[in-house]
Design a protein around this motif. Structure first.
Motif, mmCIF file in Angstrom:
data_model
loop_
_atom_site.group_PDB
_atom_site.id
_atom_site.type_symbol
_atom_site.label_atom_id
_atom_site.label_comp_id
_atom_site.label_asym_id
_atom_site.label_seq_id
_atom_site.Cartn_x
_atom_site.Cartn_y
_atom_site.Cartn_z
ATOM 1 N N THR A 1 -3.531 -6.487 6.210
ATOM 2 C CA THR A 1 -2.943 -7.800 6.444
ATOM 3 C C THR A 1 -4.060 -8.837 6.514
ATOM 4 O OG1 THR A 1 -1.114 -6.797 7.641
ATOM 5 C CG2 THR A 1 -1.474 -9.146 7.998
ATOM 6 N N PHE A 2 -3.834 -9.960 5.852
ATOM 7 C CA PHE A 2 -4.842 -11.011 5.752
ATOM 8 C C PHE A 2 -4.210 -12.367 5.987
ATOM 9 C CE2 PHE A 2 -6.035 -7.499 3.097
ATOM 10 C CZ PHE A 2 -7.369 -7.302 3.398
ATOM 11 N N GLU A 3 -5.022 -13.308 6.458
ATOM 12 C CA GLU A 3 -4.590 -14.700 6.553
ATOM 13 C C GLU A 3 -5.480 -15.516 5.636
ATOM 14 O OE1 GLU A 3 -3.274 -16.875 10.262
ATOM 15 O OE2 GLU A 3 -5.167 -17.916 9.823
ATOM 16 N N THR A 4 -4.878 -16.428 4.916
ATOM 17 C CA THR A 4 -5.619 -17.288 4.005
ATOM 18 C C THR A 4 -5.094 -18.707 4.120
ATOM 19 O OG1 THR A 4 -6.438 -17.459 1.739
ATOM 20 C CG2 THR A 4 -4.101 -16.913 2.008
ATOM 21 N N VAL A 5 -5.866 -19.639 3.642
ATOM 22 C CA VAL A 5 -5.448 -21.037 3.584
ATOM 23 C C VAL A 5 -5.017 -21.323 2.160
ATOM 24 C CG1 VAL A 5 -6.187 -23.437 3.819
ATOM 25 C CG2 VAL A 5 -6.989 -21.707 5.449
ATOM 26 N N VAL A 6 -3.808 -21.853 2.024
ATOM 27 C CA VAL A 6 -3.255 -22.184 0.713
ATOM 28 C C VAL A 6 -3.096 -23.697 0.642
ATOM 29 C CG1 VAL A 6 -1.243 -21.949 -0.796
ATOM 30 C CG2 VAL A 6 -2.070 -19.974 0.518
ATOM 31 N N THR A 7 -3.626 -24.270 -0.418
ATOM 32 C CA THR A 7 -3.524 -25.708 -0.640
ATOM 33 C C THR A 7 -2.656 -25.937 -1.862
ATOM 34 O OG1 THR A 7 -5.740 -25.980 0.265
ATOM 35 C CG2 THR A 7 -4.867 -27.805 -1.014
ATOM 36 N N ARG A 8 -1.566 -26.693 -1.656
ATOM 37 C CA ARG A 8 -0.617 -26.969 -2.733
ATOM 38 C C ARG A 8 -0.675 -28.458 -3.048
ATOM 39 N NH1 ARG A 8 4.489 -28.926 -3.643
ATOM 40 N NH2 ARG A 8 5.835 -27.727 -5.021
ATOM 41 N N PRO A 9 -0.969 -28.834 -4.285
ATOM 42 C CA PRO A 9 -1.020 -30.260 -4.628
ATOM 43 C C PRO A 9 0.317 -30.941 -4.323
ATOM 44 C CG PRO A 9 -1.875 -28.927 -6.421
ATOM 45 C CD PRO A 9 -1.261 -27.978 -5.434
ATOM 46 N N ALA A 10 0.244 -32.158 -3.817
ATOM 47 C CA ALA A 10 1.441 -32.947 -3.535
ATOM 48 C C ALA A 10 1.815 -33.748 -4.772
ATOM 49 C CB ALA A 10 1.186 -33.881 -2.358
ATOM 50 N N ALA A 11 3.096 -33.795 -5.068
ATOM 51 C CA ALA A 11 3.575 -34.590 -6.205
ATOM 52 C C ALA A 11 3.374 -36.074 -5.898
ATOM 53 C CB ALA A 11 5.046 -34.300 -6.459
ATOM 54 N N ASP A 12 3.143 -36.851 -6.937
ATOM 55 C CA ASP A 12 3.004 -38.288 -6.749
ATOM 56 C C ASP A 12 4.293 -38.853 -6.168
ATOM 57 O OD1 ASP A 12 0.428 -38.294 -7.753
ATOM 58 O OD2 ASP A 12 1.051 -38.862 -9.781
ATOM 59 N N PRO A 13 4.183 -39.775 -5.222
ATOM 60 C CA PRO A 13 5.381 -40.376 -4.620
ATOM 61 C C PRO A 13 6.314 -40.958 -5.677
ATOM 62 C CG PRO A 13 3.447 -40.944 -3.351
ATOM 63 C CD PRO A 13 2.959 -40.281 -4.613
ATOM 64 N N GLY A 14 7.598 -40.667 -5.514
ATOM 65 C CA GLY A 14 8.608 -41.159 -6.437
ATOM 66 C C GLY A 14 8.841 -40.283 -7.640
ATOM 67 N N THR A 15 8.020 -39.228 -7.820
ATOM 68 C CA THR A 15 8.203 -38.327 -8.955
ATOM 69 C C THR A 15 8.886 -37.049 -8.474
ATOM 70 O OG1 THR A 15 6.073 -37.202 -8.722
ATOM 71 C CG2 THR A 15 6.112 -39.233 -10.053
ATOM 72 N N GLU A 16 9.283 -36.214 -9.412
ATOM 73 C CA GLU A 16 9.937 -34.957 -9.060
ATOM 74 C C GLU A 16 9.066 -34.153 -8.096
ATOM 75 O OE1 GLU A 16 11.610 -30.882 -11.119
ATOM 76 O OE2 GLU A 16 11.186 -32.607 -12.385
ATOM 77 N N GLY A 17 9.671 -33.692 -7.000
ATOM 78 C CA GLY A 17 8.968 -32.879 -6.023
ATOM 79 C C GLY A 17 8.287 -33.649 -4.907
ATOM 80 N N TRP A 18 8.346 -34.975 -4.943
ATOM 81 C CA TRP A 18 7.634 -35.767 -3.935
ATOM 82 C C TRP A 18 8.231 -35.614 -2.540
ATOM 83 C CZ3 TRP A 18 8.885 -40.202 -0.988
ATOM 84 C CH2 TRP A 18 10.160 -40.743 -1.211
ATOM 85 N N LEU A 19 9.470 -35.178 -2.434
ATOM 86 C CA LEU A 19 10.120 -35.024 -1.128
ATOM 87 C C LEU A 19 9.854 -33.657 -0.490
ATOM 88 C CD1 LEU A 19 13.479 -36.814 -1.927
ATOM 89 C CD2 LEU A 19 11.598 -37.651 -0.495
ATOM 90 N N THR B 1 0.831 -1.214 0.000
ATOM 91 C CA THR B 1 0.000 0.000 0.000
ATOM 92 C C THR B 1 0.862 1.260 0.000
ATOM 93 O OG1 THR B 1 -0.137 -0.103 2.393
ATOM 94 C CG2 THR B 1 -1.926 -1.144 1.161
ATOM 95 N N ARG B 2 1.807 1.324 -0.911
ATOM 96 C CA ARG B 2 2.691 2.492 -0.972
ATOM 97 C C ARG B 2 1.952 3.766 -1.374
ATOM 98 N NH1 ARG B 2 7.265 -0.295 -4.504
ATOM 99 N NH2 ARG B 2 6.726 -2.290 -3.624
ATOM 100 N N THR B 3 0.940 3.635 -2.207
ATOM 101 C CA THR B 3 0.269 4.844 -2.712
ATOM 102 C C THR B 3 -1.160 4.999 -2.205
ATOM 103 O OG1 THR B 3 -0.462 3.675 -4.690
ATOM 104 C CG2 THR B 3 1.658 4.846 -4.811
ATOM 105 N N VAL B 4 -1.667 3.997 -1.490
ATOM 106 C CA VAL B 4 -3.021 4.062 -0.934
ATOM 107 C C VAL B 4 -3.002 3.495 0.476
ATOM 108 C CG1 VAL B 4 -4.159 3.834 -3.180
ATOM 109 C CG2 VAL B 4 -3.677 1.796 -1.822
ATOM 110 N N THR B 5 -4.117 3.684 1.181
ATOM 111 C CA THR B 5 -4.269 3.094 2.498
ATOM 112 C C THR B 5 -5.326 2.008 2.412
ATOM 113 O OG1 THR B 5 -3.739 5.202 3.542
ATOM 114 C CG2 THR B 5 -4.862 3.573 4.900
ATOM 115 N N ALA B 6 -5.062 0.880 3.030
ATOM 116 C CA ALA B 6 -6.028 -0.212 3.065
ATOM 117 C C ALA B 6 -6.211 -0.634 4.517
ATOM 118 C CB ALA B 6 -5.537 -1.387 2.238
#
Length: 119
Positions: free
Chosen positions: A24-42, A15-20
């Motif tokens: 500050t907000f809190e949200t729930v973020v859901t990130r898909p899990a990679a399939d086990p054994g594939t890239e990103g599974w760890l 908010t450099r140019t305006v006031t809000a």
């Protein structure tokens, strides 16, 4: 087979140019899990320890990429999974020589009791 990591993320609007109010907000973020054994599974091993975020600065940076807003805080809530994914995850851990503990111990060490099995 489905699974996702769930986080609570706190972000603040730029908010450099305006006031809000609030800016500050809190949200729930859901990130898909990679399939086990594939890239990103760890992801669970690399980001969580005893059900908490192991490196908050790193995960804040990732959350900023996911949301395209400045993130001031992130906490891990749970791995939401079905039984098939959890079984596949246990099998992948058992087959990975990098783990020197049982799959049950590895999941407990990294995710604590923050695994929720859904239908």
């Amino acid at each position: 087979m489905h699974a996702a990591y769930v986080f609570r993320v706190t972000f603040t609007l730029d908010t450099r140019t305006v006031t809000a109010d609030p800016d500050t907000f809190e949200t729930v973020v859901t990130r898909p899990a990679a399939d086990p054994g594939t890239e990103g599974w760890l992801f669970f091993r690399d980001t969580c320890w005893h059900g908490e975020v192991s490196d908050e600065a790193y995960l804040r940076d990732r959350a900023e990429e996911w949301l395209s807003v400045p993130v001031s805080g992130v906490t891990f809530s749970e791995l939401r999974t079905d039984e098939a994914y959890l079984d596949a995850l246990r099998d992948a851990i058992a087959d990975d020589p990098a783990f020197d503990e049982s799959p049950r111990e590895a999941l407990h060490n990294h995710l604590g009791s923050s695994i929720r099995v859904t239908d």
